[in-house]
Write a protein that holds these residues in place. Structure first.
Motif, short mmCIF file in Angstrom:
data_model
loop_
_atom_site.label_atom_id
_atom_site.label_comp_id
_atom_site.label_asym_id
_atom_site.label_seq_id
_atom_site.Cartn_x
_atom_site.Cartn_y
_atom_site.Cartn_z
N TYR A 155 50.37 84.61 -6.41
CA TYR A 155 50.45 83.68 -5.44
C TYR A 155 49.08 82.80 -5.49
CZ TYR A 155 49.36 82.23 -0.55
OH TYR A 155 49.01 81.53 0.65
N LYS A 166 48.33 79.02 -6.00
CA LYS A 166 47.67 78.07 -4.75
C LYS A 166 46.63 77.18 -5.47
CE LYS A 166 44.95 78.85 -0.58
NZ LYS A 166 44.47 79.86 -0.08
N GLU A 181 46.28 73.10 -5.43
CA GLU A 181 44.93 72.65 -4.91
C GLU A 181 44.24 71.79 -6.05
OE1 GLU A 181 42.84 75.93 -3.56
OE2 GLU A 181 43.91 76.05 -1.88
#
Length: 60
Positions: free
Chosen positions: A7, A11, A15
């Motif tokens: 995860y 992420k 970004e």
């Protein structure tokens, strides 16, 4: 690898605009973890002293 790790990597990938090297690569340190105790001048002096011939009776 845990679900949390996957995860967090996903992420960071979203970004960073899809830059894989930025996500999974190691970051470079800005400064060493411990500041140097000896500067280059001091080190050069120690090396010069160690390379000289010892005084009489102190050849070990």
């Amino acid at each position: 690898m845990s679900e949390q790790t996957v995860y967090l990597i996903a992420k960071r990938f979203t970004e960073s605009a899809g830059d894989v090297d930025e996500v999974i690569g190691r970051r470079k340190r800005v400064a060493p973890p411990v500041p140097a105790k000896v500067s280059g001048d001091v080190e050069a002096g120690i090396i010069a002293l160690a390379c000289t011939t010892p005084p009489e009776g102190f050849d070990r």
